[in-house]
Design a protein around this motif. Sequence first.
Motif, PDB file in Angstrom:
ATOM      1  N   GLY A 105       0.835  -1.193   0.000  1.00  0.00           N
ATOM      2  CA  GLY A 105       0.000   0.000   0.000  1.00  0.00           C
ATOM      3  C   GLY A 105       0.871   1.245   0.000  1.00  0.00           C
ATOM      4  O   GLY A 105       2.063   1.183   0.338  1.00  0.00           O
TER       5      GLY A 105
ATOM      6  N   TYR B  92       1.939 -10.303  13.231  1.00  0.00           N
ATOM      7  CA  TYR B  92       1.963  -9.219  12.249  1.00  0.00           C
ATOM      8  C   TYR B  92       3.348  -8.605  12.220  1.00  0.00           C
ATOM      9  O   TYR B  92       3.969  -8.387  13.263  1.00  0.00           O
TER      10      TYR B  92
ATOM     11  N   LYS C 188      -5.743 -13.089   5.544  1.00  0.00           N
ATOM     12  CA  LYS C 188      -6.473 -14.036   4.701  1.00  0.00           C
ATOM     13  C   LYS C 188      -5.506 -14.786   3.795  1.00  0.00           C
ATOM     14  O   LYS C 188      -5.602 -16.015   3.638  1.00  0.00           O
TER      15      LYS C 188
ATOM     16  N   ASP D 129      -3.783   3.893   8.886  1.00  0.00           N
ATOM     17  CA  ASP D 129      -4.939   3.020   9.063  1.00  0.00           C
ATOM     18  C   ASP D 129      -4.761   1.819   8.126  1.00  0.00           C
ATOM     19  O   ASP D 129      -5.127   1.865   6.956  1.00  0.00           O
ATOM     20  N   ARG D 130      -4.177   0.758   8.662  1.00  0.00           N
ATOM     21  CA  ARG D 130      -3.835  -0.383   7.814  1.00  0.00           C
ATOM     22  C   ARG D 130      -4.673  -1.632   8.127  1.00  0.00           C
ATOM     23  O   ARG D 130      -4.298  -2.741   7.760  1.00  0.00           O
ATOM     24  N   LYS D 131      -5.816  -1.450   8.796  1.00  0.00           N
ATOM     25  CA  LYS D 131      -6.641  -2.601   9.161  1.00  0.00           C
ATOM     26  C   LYS D 131      -7.095  -3.382   7.933  1.00  0.00           C
ATOM     27  O   LYS D 131      -7.041  -4.619   7.918  1.00  0.00           O
ATOM     28  N   GLU D 132      -7.547  -2.667   6.895  1.00  0.00           N
ATOM     29  CA  GLU D 132      -8.034  -3.353   5.697  1.00  0.00           C
ATOM     30  C   GLU D 132      -6.920  -4.183   5.055  1.00  0.00           C
ATOM     31  O   GLU D 132      -7.134  -5.328   4.643  1.00  0.00           O
ATOM     32  N   LEU D 133      -5.711  -3.602   4.999  1.00  0.00           N
ATOM     33  CA  LEU D 133      -4.583  -4.326   4.411  1.00  0.00           C
ATOM     34  C   LEU D 133      -4.166  -5.498   5.301  1.00  0.00           C
ATOM     35  O   LEU D 133      -3.787  -6.563   4.813  1.00  0.00           O
ATOM     36  N   GLU D 134      -4.215  -5.296   6.621  1.00  0.00           N
ATOM     37  CA  GLU D 134      -3.878  -6.388   7.542  1.00  0.00           C
ATOM     38  C   GLU D 134      -4.846  -7.549   7.371  1.00  0.00           C
ATOM     39  O   GLU D 134      -4.437  -8.719   7.374  1.00  0.00           O
ATOM     40  N   ASP D 135      -6.140  -7.238   7.224  1.00  0.00           N
ATOM     41  CA  ASP D 135      -7.145  -8.292   7.037  1.00  0.00           C
ATOM     42  C   ASP D 135      -6.849  -9.099   5.774  1.00  0.00           C
ATOM     43  O   ASP D 135      -6.955 -10.331   5.762  1.00  0.00           O
ATOM     44  N   LYS D 136      -6.474  -8.403   4.706  1.00  0.00           N
ATOM     45  CA  LYS D 136      -6.145  -9.095   3.454  1.00  0.00           C
ATOM     46  C   LYS D 136      -4.897  -9.958   3.635  1.00  0.00           C
ATOM     47  O   LYS D 136      -4.823 -11.087   3.128  1.00  0.00           O
TER      48      LYS D 136
END
Length: 225
Positions: free
Chosen positions: A34, A182, A152, A142-149
Amino acid sequence: MKKLFGTLFILTSAIALSNETPTISVTGTGSVSGKPDTFNIVATVETINKNSQTAINENTTIINNAMELLKKAGLKESDIKTENYSLNYRNDYNAKDGEMKYYVRNQLMITSKDLEKAGTVLTALNNGGVNNIGEINFFIADRKELEDKAYKLAYENAKAKASLIAEIDNFKISPKNIDLNYSMPRPISFMLNSAVKADDAPIPLTVPNDVDVTASMNVVFYMEK
């Protein structure tokens, strides 16, 4: 009767062990990239003197000068913090006689979303007299969305590894336990060169186009027929 009981216990234990569902433990990793939107710099000011008050005053002067220059460079007061202040009395191993001196340390933590100011911040710290600029970290706030990916992808990677092994003997897998981990982006080390001129020109610094968000997990799978 004691002997019979002991034999029965051993047989029962052996049967229980033979009925345990086998497991396999694998580690999976996942990474996504990102664009960074924030940078962070930690700078340390250390002053040394035989007199404690002199060491404290010198440290305070450098910190105040650096903070004033940072504000002139356009940083907000909320972008600058001081932390990890310490005063120690110990041997000066750089001196021939190793005499005791006072060591005062204080850190400046600079965080800003204006990536173009990173070089200007370095210049302000240098001109302010800061003698140790450690590392610069460019990251996504704000890296929550990238962490979730990333998580997965890490699970899919772990599952693929386990499935590959299980298929050899026609086992089917199902998850038993998952441990998450992480990994933060690697900071950029930076050391000021003594040849750098003390002027207002920003110190050249390359801002990375992307940073990796990496997750890993250890997954234990049941293997069942």
